[in-house]
Each structure stands twice: as C-alpha cells, then as structure tokens.
Design an enzyme around this catalytic site. Structure first.
Site, short mmCIF file in Angstrom:
data_model
loop_
_atom_site.label_atom_id
_atom_site.label_comp_id
_atom_site.label_asym_id
_atom_site.label_seq_id
_atom_site.Cartn_x
_atom_site.Cartn_y
_atom_site.Cartn_z
N ASP A 182 0.87 -1.18 0.00
CA ASP A 182 0.00 0.00 0.00
C ASP A 182 0.90 1.23 0.00
O ASP A 182 1.95 1.23 0.66
CB ASP A 182 -0.90 0.01 1.25
CG ASP A 182 -2.13 0.86 1.05
OD1 ASP A 182 -3.24 0.30 1.00
OD2 ASP A 182 -1.99 2.10 0.92
N LEU B 29 -17.12 -11.12 -2.10
CA LEU B 29 -17.22 -11.15 -0.65
C LEU B 29 -18.18 -10.09 -0.14
O LEU B 29 -18.33 -9.02 -0.72
CB LEU B 29 -15.84 -10.96 -0.01
CG LEU B 29 -15.10 -9.65 -0.26
CD1 LEU B 29 -15.45 -8.60 0.79
CD2 LEU B 29 -13.61 -9.91 -0.25
N ARG B 30 -18.85 -10.46 0.94
CA ARG B 30 -19.73 -9.49 1.62
C ARG B 30 -19.04 -9.02 2.88
O ARG B 30 -18.44 -9.83 3.60
CB ARG B 30 -21.05 -10.17 2.04
CG ARG B 30 -21.97 -10.49 0.89
CD ARG B 30 -22.99 -11.51 1.31
NE ARG B 30 -22.34 -12.76 1.71
CZ ARG B 30 -22.95 -13.79 2.30
NH1 ARG B 30 -24.21 -13.72 2.59
NH2 ARG B 30 -22.28 -14.88 2.61
N GLU B 31 -19.11 -7.73 3.14
CA GLU B 31 -18.56 -7.23 4.39
C GLU B 31 -19.29 -7.91 5.54
O GLU B 31 -20.49 -8.17 5.47
CB GLU B 31 -18.75 -5.70 4.48
CG GLU B 31 -17.87 -4.98 3.50
CD GLU B 31 -17.93 -3.47 3.66
OE1 GLU B 31 -18.38 -2.98 4.71
OE2 GLU B 31 -17.51 -2.79 2.72
N CYS C 59 -20.65 -0.78 -2.22
CA CYS C 59 -20.67 -1.54 -3.48
C CYS C 59 -21.91 -1.30 -4.32
O CYS C 59 -21.81 -0.77 -5.43
CB CYS C 59 -20.54 -3.03 -3.17
SG CYS C 59 -19.04 -3.40 -2.24
C1 UGA Z 1 -22.20 -6.89 -1.85
C2 UGA Z 1 -22.44 -8.28 -2.48
O1 UGA Z 1 -23.38 -9.00 -1.69
C3 UGA Z 1 -21.14 -9.08 -2.56
O2 UGA Z 1 -21.37 -10.31 -3.22
C4 UGA Z 1 -20.11 -8.25 -3.35
O3 UGA Z 1 -18.87 -8.91 -3.44
C5 UGA Z 1 -19.92 -6.91 -2.66
O4 UGA Z 1 -21.18 -6.22 -2.61
C6 UGA Z 1 -18.92 -6.11 -3.47
O5 UGA Z 1 -19.22 -5.73 -4.59
O6 UGA Z 1 -17.78 -5.96 -3.01
P1 UGA Z 1 -21.93 -5.93 0.64
O7 UGA Z 1 -21.97 -4.58 0.02
O8 UGA Z 1 -20.88 -6.24 1.65
O9 UGA Z 1 -21.77 -7.07 -0.51
O10 UGA Z 1 -23.31 -6.14 1.36
P2 UGA Z 1 -24.65 -7.00 1.14
O11 UGA Z 1 -24.71 -8.04 2.19
O12 UGA Z 1 -24.80 -7.44 -0.24
O13 UGA Z 1 -25.75 -5.89 1.47
C7 UGA Z 1 -25.86 -4.71 0.65
C8 UGA Z 1 -27.02 -3.87 1.09
O14 UGA Z 1 -28.27 -4.48 0.75
C9 UGA Z 1 -27.09 -3.59 2.59
O15 UGA Z 1 -27.40 -2.22 2.78
C10 UGA Z 1 -28.24 -4.46 3.09
O16 UGA Z 1 -28.89 -3.90 4.19
C11 UGA Z 1 -29.14 -4.48 1.86
N1 UGA Z 1 -30.01 -5.68 1.77
C12 UGA Z 1 -29.46 -6.91 1.58
C13 UGA Z 1 -31.39 -5.54 1.82
O17 UGA Z 1 -31.92 -4.42 1.97
N2 UGA Z 1 -32.17 -6.66 1.69
C14 UGA Z 1 -31.65 -7.89 1.52
O18 UGA Z 1 -32.42 -8.85 1.39
C15 UGA Z 1 -30.26 -8.03 1.47
#
Ligand code: UGA
Length: 439
Positions: free
Chosen positions: A30, A156-158, A263
């Site tokens: 980095d 990956l999901r956070e 994301c």
């Molecule tokens: C998301 C994707 O799920 C990952 O597969 C991807 O790798 C990542 O983006 C990325 O591009 O790096 P993330 O942003 O960590 O992951 O979070 P998510 O778990 O997908 O949630 C995203 C948002 O959607 C959150 O605000 C959550 O509250 C919302 N959400 C999720 C809903 O409102 N309803 C749902 O049923 C699921």
C-alpha cells in the site's frame, strides 16, 4: 505461490490474508505508509470478524508480509493483484485513475529477467478495463517482459468476508491466454469451489451483473412491500412464499430501507453508465435505483404520519452501519435517515454495536445527536425508536425493557426485525415495511 496484492483496503487486505491462510506467500502493498506501519504493528484498520486473528496468525507463520514498495511486490510476486479503489465520478461513471496508476507502476517496476508475471484486476471495474491495463503495461513496461492479464472479481460481503473468501460459491477469472489461465488455476487450487474460467470481458461483466441483480431483487421486494401495505398482505409471508421457489430463492428478498454500502449504489450507477456508453441505456437498473432511493422517503413519511412533527422530539436510533456485522457507514441508509431526522429539528440518541466511531468520523451528522452507551440506555425518554440496520441483537431485544425505557412506546422498524403480533402484545405501537401497522 508468491502473490502480491496492491491496495490494502477491504478487498485487498481480506483477500491477502485468506490467500496466506491457504498456503500462499503473500505481500500486501500500500502506498500509505501509516497504514502499512499500523499493519506491521498488528493493528487492523477495518472491522471484519475474524480478520485480525487471520492476519496475526499468517504474519507469525511468515506467509503474510506488508510493504510500501510496489517494486518489491512486483519483484517477489508471480501474480500481482490490483485491489485499489474505483470510486464513482459525479456522473456515475467510474474513476479508474488508481487502476491506471498501479498498472503504470507495475510496468515501470517489472524487469525482463523476472519471469512470467500475471497482473490480475480484483477491483470492481467496467468491462474492457483489462484491455486498458494490458495496453498500459505494454506501453510503459520494458521490452521483453512476459506478462498476462486477468480479471478476477470478488464476491465477498462485508461482515462475512473471511468465510466468503475461504468457502466461495464460485471462483470466476477471465483471461485471454491459456498460460495466464493456468497460473490462475494454480492460485485457486487450494480452494474447494467451482471455477468458471472465462474471457476477461465476461469476468468483468459478471461482477457488475451479479451485484445489479442482487440490487434488483431488493428493489423488487421493496416494491412488492408497497403493494402489501396497500392491500393488507404481509411482505414476510409473500417473500417466504416466492423464495421457496428454487428458481427464485429466499435470499436478498428482505424488504426494508433499501440497499447501501460501498458496493451496490456505486456498482449500479457504474453499470448504468457503462451500458449507456456502450449504446444500451439499461432502463431497468434506473428503476432499481429510483425505487431504492424512494424507500427512505416512504419510511420517513410513515414516521411523520404517526409522530406528526419531528421538531423537539427525542428519537432513539438503532443502527448506523449500512448493514449488520460491520462498522462501515459508507452510503448507509441509516446515516441518511439520521441526517433527515436531524434536519427536521428532532434530537437523536443513537446506538450501533460497531459503527458509532465511524459515524462520528464520516457520518456528517450535524444537529442535536448524542451517542448512547448501550442499546437500552439509548431509549431512555425517547418518543420513538427507529431501527435502521439489521443487527441481530436488535431483533432479539427485550420488548418489555424497550417499553419501560421509552416515553412513548412506538417502534418504526425499517428492517422488519420483529413479529408485529408479539410487539402488539407488549402494548407497543409498531410500524414496519410491507406490513400493516399495529397500534
Ligand atoms: C455486496 C455483495 O453481496 C457481494 O457479493 C459483493 O462482493 C460486494 O457487494 C462487493 O461488490 O464488493 P456488501 O456490500 O458487503 O456485498 O453487502 P450486502 O450483504 O450485499 O448488502 C448490501 C445492502 O443491501 C445492505 O445495505 C443491506 O442492508 C441491503 N439488503 C441486503 C437488503 O436491503 N435486503 C436484503 O435482502 C439483502
């Protein structure tokens, strides 16, 4: 294998730690010396369950190193992953200047005698970025350097990044030659997951198309929730019923305040912008965005309808992070909600299990806001409780205690964490998404 990851943000650091965990020798690079100094001291700049332990373990085992020198990383790594930010531009397109800079630095560091190098793009980028990376390395690199370029999107999901990385649903990489593809197969040979090898452009597109589809599911269920509210149906039952169809699936059908985070909002905008520039305006995705944006106003309207005015009211807010299990407040709907409530003159007592620090630092929350010591003291004297993030401990909270602490027992649940009948039994007024209010 010897791997180098350039960029120790969320993706770079978690990916580096997981590659080391499966046995690779990893150097994380980095250009921010403070960040590298922190990491060398064993301090992890982000909150991600299990990450600190994984980093400590692999540093001790000698498989994970940190450096500020791209040249050092390029020399030691057979595979060089680019994991730097790709932030949005004001018009929704993607700022690729960090990617370009790293590609140039790699080209300027690499020496012909260092053997075949594979440069992999891990950052989320628009389709055709790989072509530009290859051109840049050719243009700025010395004669006679042998290299391949690959696209290797992450999924990956956070909050569950370690598990997503160590036990992925699928591994996708795109290359334009077999030699590069072979290297990528070796990188992923320790993982027990289906591998899809594609061309570079398809791999790039898979990432944007996957995130957009997940966002589409969320906006879809949020629209169905509106119909439920108008017709007396219950969105939780509807989601269950449609999710039982294996072709649809239950996940990402949780109605609520909509999606946020670093994301989805950015990637959907980027995909709309790329589609437009390629001559296909992706109207469906514009709707996905509009529906998502409108969820917050719709929720605020519900609160206003019950509380009448916000001015001088004390609101307890549970949740600041953009979702559960993270301290990340980037594009958090909870933060946007807090900003609106504050701007209308209410005071907020806020609580989040992890994101209070990040909200104070990055949330831009101006007005009468205090941060509670814990989940329950947050409620003392409040005229309403607003739930904005889907932390499991909120849904498991003691309803009798909630009622006891509040001045007026009213809950506005933006994540449908409670069963309306159970809340009603406690004598608490309850408003949620896609279900009729219980008063
Ligand atoms: C998301 C994707 O799920 C990952 O597969 C991807 O790798 C990542 O983006 C990325 O591009 O790096 P993330 O942003 O960590 O992951 O979070 P998510 O778990 O997908 O949630 C995203 C948002 O959607 C959150 O605000 C959550 O509250 C919302 N959400 C999720 C809903 O409102 N309803 C749902 O049923 C699921």
């Amino acid at each position: 294998m010897k791997l180098t990851i350039i960029g120790t943000g969320y993706v770079g650091l978690t990916t580096g730690a997981c590659f080391a965990e499966v046995g690779h020798e990893v150097t994380c690079v980095d250009n921010n010396p403070e960040k590298i100094a922190m990491l060398l001291k064993g301090e992890i700049p982000i909150f991600e369950p299990g990450l600190a332990e994984l980093v400590t373990k692999n540093v001790a085992a000698g498989r994970l190193k940190f450096s500020t020198s791209t040249a050092e990383g390029v020399e030691s790594g057979e595979v060089i992953f680019i994991a730097v930010p790709t932030p949005p531009m004001p018009d929704g397109s993607v700022d690729l200047s960090f990617i370009e800079k790293v590609a140039r630095e790699v080209a300027e560091s690499v020496q012909p005698g260092q053997g075949f190098k594979v440069v992999v793009d891990k950052s989320t980028v628009p389709v055709k970025t790989g072509q530009k990376v290859a051109e840049t390395i050719k243009r700025y690199g010395p004669e006679g350097v042998e290299f391949g370029v690959a696209s290797n999107p992450e999924f990956l999901r956070e909050g569950c990044a370690i598990d997503d990385l160590l036990n992925p649903d699928r591994i996708v990489f795109g290359t334009h030659d077999e030699r590069t593809a072979d290297v990528m197969r070796r990188v992923y040979s320790p993982f027990n997951a289906p591998v899809l090898a594609t061309d570079v452009e398809s791999a790039e597109l898979i990432k944007h198309a996957a995130n957009s589809f997940l966002a589409l599911k969320i906006s879809y269920i949020n629209s169905v929730a509106r119909i439920c509210e108008k017709s007396g149906a219950d969105i939780e039952m509807v989601a269950e019923g449609i999710g039982m169809d294996e072709r649809i699936g239950r996940s990402f059908l949780n109605a609520g305040l909509g999606y946020g985070g670093s994301c989805f909002p950015k990637d959907i905008k980027a995909f709309i912008s790329i589609s437009e520039s390629l001559g296909y305006p992706f109207e469906l995705l514009k709707q996905v965005e509009e529906i998502n944006d409108s969820q917050l106003d719709h929720f605020l309207a519900k609160i206003r309808e019950s509380l009448w005015v916000f001015r001088e009211k004390k609101i307890a807010l549970w949740g600041l992070a953009f979702k559960q299990n993270t301290d990340d407040v980037r594009e958090s709907v909870a933060i946007k909600l807090a900003q609106k409530i504050l701007s209308e003159g209410a005071s907020i007592s806020a609580w989040d299990p992890e994101a209070v620090g990040t909200a104070k630092k990055f949330g831009n929350l101006e007005g009468d806001i205090t941060y509670a010591e814990d989940q329950y003291s947050c409620l003392d004297g409040a005229e309403a409780l607003v739930i904005a993030t889907e932390w499991p401990q909120f849904g498991n909270a003691d309803l009798a205690e909630i009622k006891k602490r509040m001045r007026n027992p009213i809950i506005f649940d933006g994540r449908n964490l409670f069963d309306p009948a159970t809340v009603a039994q406690q004598g608490i007024e309850y408003h949620s998404i896609g279900r009729l209010p219980v008063t």
